[in-house]
Design an enzyme around this catalytic site. Structure first.
Site, short mmCIF file in Angstrom:
data_model
loop_
_atom_site.label_atom_id
_atom_site.label_comp_id
_atom_site.label_asym_id
_atom_site.label_seq_id
_atom_site.Cartn_x
_atom_site.Cartn_y
_atom_site.Cartn_z
N ASN A 149 52.44 34.12 51.16
CA ASN A 149 51.21 33.36 50.64
C ASN A 149 51.97 32.42 50.80
O ASN A 149 52.51 31.69 49.97
CB ASN A 149 50.87 34.48 49.49
CG ASN A 149 50.48 35.99 50.22
OD1 ASN A 149 49.51 36.37 51.62
ND2 ASN A 149 50.78 37.06 49.97
N CYS A 169 49.54 40.97 57.12
CA CYS A 169 49.63 41.09 55.79
C CYS A 169 48.91 42.90 56.26
O CYS A 169 47.95 43.69 57.11
CB CYS A 169 47.91 40.81 55.02
SG CYS A 169 47.96 41.35 53.20
N HIS A 170 49.33 44.03 55.35
CA HIS A 170 48.86 45.05 55.28
C HIS A 170 47.54 45.06 54.05
O HIS A 170 47.08 47.15 54.62
CB HIS A 170 50.44 45.64 54.84
CG HIS A 170 50.41 45.51 53.58
ND1 HIS A 170 52.01 45.19 52.69
CD2 HIS A 170 50.28 45.11 52.33
CE1 HIS A 170 52.19 45.05 51.44
NE2 HIS A 170 51.25 44.63 51.33
N HIS A 199 43.09 38.71 53.01
CA HIS A 199 42.64 39.23 50.94
C HIS A 199 41.16 39.69 50.62
O HIS A 199 40.96 39.59 49.53
CB HIS A 199 43.70 38.77 50.33
CG HIS A 199 44.46 39.03 49.83
ND1 HIS A 199 45.92 37.95 49.38
CD2 HIS A 199 45.52 39.83 51.01
CE1 HIS A 199 47.18 38.10 49.56
NE2 HIS A 199 46.93 39.12 50.85
N ARG A 266 36.32 46.57 31.12
CA ARG A 266 35.12 47.17 31.90
C ARG A 266 36.06 47.33 33.39
O ARG A 266 36.71 49.11 33.72
CB ARG A 266 34.00 46.84 31.70
CG ARG A 266 33.30 47.61 32.88
CD ARG A 266 31.71 47.63 32.90
NE ARG A 266 31.56 46.41 34.07
CZ ARG A 266 30.90 46.23 35.18
NH1 ARG A 266 30.85 47.59 35.76
NH2 ARG A 266 31.13 45.51 35.53
#
Length: 434
Positions: A149, A169-170, A199, A266
């Site tokens: 990355n 990428c997984h 991502h 939150r």
């Protein structure tokens, strides 16, 4: 292709190397492959070699295993190159968090876009240049499988330097695996399509036996208040498509969250999470090292990663579909040509063939374009030797631009430039703030 040569660059990432080799040697057709390990750290390389030999023995496999501190020697005659380097290691990761934090900029993982992703890319590019030069000299037709990355920036940079590269990428696989588990549907029975950028891809179709599983996901979210306290569930509710990376990652690619204390609370966003993950990676390496040294037992469980699957398909012709990061040559019509996108790829003995997806939903493409802007400016900064583009990339970043003034962004980039020093391309080792 008999007994292909597979080279691991950054093999000192021992735990990841361990999993990939366990996957490779689980295939009967790959049990006599040639495995070449390279790292710049002698101790880590020694541990990686010992782990590889232990896995081979446990699998009943007979690969040829070599280890070398000389990258070009390791690459000589390679058919496949797996890249998983991390330039600067843990110390550089800490720097990428601590300096922005002094300016009030919060990050969670800092390896994709954002100021952390930008500087991680910039200190990786010089090593990618050297790797590409070596590949061109001794194995020009090798397929480079990149795990390092920031994925999209690195593949974009490499695409003009090597003949064949795919980023892996997984995140898509594990997103769909976990969604299937949440809805109590066997993963093997679902069908899905995802596409976007690494991502930040989007689940465009999610079905079981012809039924739309999004409707069941809506019901699950409505019934569970705790699910509604996750960033990517919130993004799904607002955007209509589920993002393919964790909430920790997803929170720092958008402008709405990390500079609001109430939103962090939150949505339970773990600010600074990757520093702890990096520390645990070091501890896991040391545990593995000590296990090897004292003759303890090592797991031989695989990872399910894509690289071994791709290698197996190319060697045997067994067809598969995996998700890959590749240059956008008309694959996603409403993202810029030449950027790097994540799409399904068909794989067999003829190669890795990306799927043309067409247009993303416009709201998803809009977010992806913000991401791509950071990618493009970072790559241009290095290719054109323009340090101002480093600052422009951070100015374009959604999280940084929502949090900091322009002056703060430029001063922060100066501080990071000085801190990373010789790891950066020589033309970018300058400060620009007044």
């Amino acid at each position: 292709m008999r007994n292909p040569k597979i080279v691991f660059i950054g093999a000192g990432s021992v735990v990841f190397t361990h999993g990939l080799i366990a996957d490779l040697l689980a295939y009967p057709e790959l049990r006599e492959v040639r495995i070449a390990l390279h790292d710049i750290d002698p101790e880590r390389l020694e541990v990686a070699e010992a782990v590889a030999r232990r896995i081979a023995a446990a699998r009943g496999a007979r690969p040829e295993i070599t280890a070398s501190l000389d990258r070009r020697a390791a690459l000589d005659g390679a058919d496949f190159v797996i890249n998983m380097i991390q330039v600067g290691g843990h110390d550089a990761t800490v720097t990428d968090f601590e300096i922005p934090a002094r300016y009030g900029l919060r990050q969670t993982i800092a390896d994709t876009i954002g100021v952390g992703g930008v500087f991680r890319a910039l200190r990786t590019f010089p090593v990618l240049d050297a790797l590409a030069t070596d590949i061109g000299a001794v194995c020009p037709d090798a397929l480079l499988l990149n795990y390092t990355n920031p994925m999209a920036m690195n593949v974009w940079y490499l695409a003009s330097r090597v003949r064949r590269v795919v980023g892996l990428c997984h995140s898509v696989y594990w997103t769909m695996h976990d969604l299937a588990e949440l809805l109590k549907v066997p993963y093997e029975e679902i069908t899905y399509l995802a596409a976007g950028v690494n991502h930040q891809a989007w689940v465009l179709r999610f079905e079981h036996e012809g039924a739309d599983l999004y409707r069941r996901l809506d019901a699950a979210v409505e019934a569970d208040p705790q699910l509604r306290r996750r960033v990517r569930v919130e993004m799904y509710r607002r955007l209509g498509h589920y993002p393919t990376e964790t909430s920790e990652h997803s929170s720092e690619y958008v402008p709405w969250l990390l500079h609001h204390d109430a939103e962090i609370d939150r949505l339970r966003i773990p600010v600074g999470a990757y520093v702890g993950i990096s520390e645990e990676n070091i501890r896991e390496y040391k545990r593995t090292r000590d296990t090897v040294r004292h003759g303890g037992e090592l797991s031989v469980e695989g990872t399910g990663e894509y690289a071994p699957q791709i290698i197996h398909s190319l060697v045997t012709g067994v067809p598969r579909v995996v998700y890959g990061n590749v240059v956008n040559d008309g694959l996603i019509s409403n993202l810029p040509p030449g950027c790097v996108v994540e799409v399904p790829c068909a794989v067999d003995s003829s190669g890795v063939m990306p799927t043309r997806v067409g247009a993303l939903p416009p709201q998803c493409a809009a977010l992806n374009r913000s991401y791509v802007n950071v990618n493009e400016l970072t790559v241009r900064a290095a290719e054109e030797g323009r340090p101002e583009h480093v600052r422009h990339a951070v100015m374009a970043d959604p999280n940084a631009s929502a949090t900091l003034s322009l002056d703060a962004i430029w001063r922060m980039c100066d501080d990071l430039t000085l801190a990373h020093g010789d790891l950066l391309p020589e033309s970018l080792r300058v400060t620009l703030a007044d």
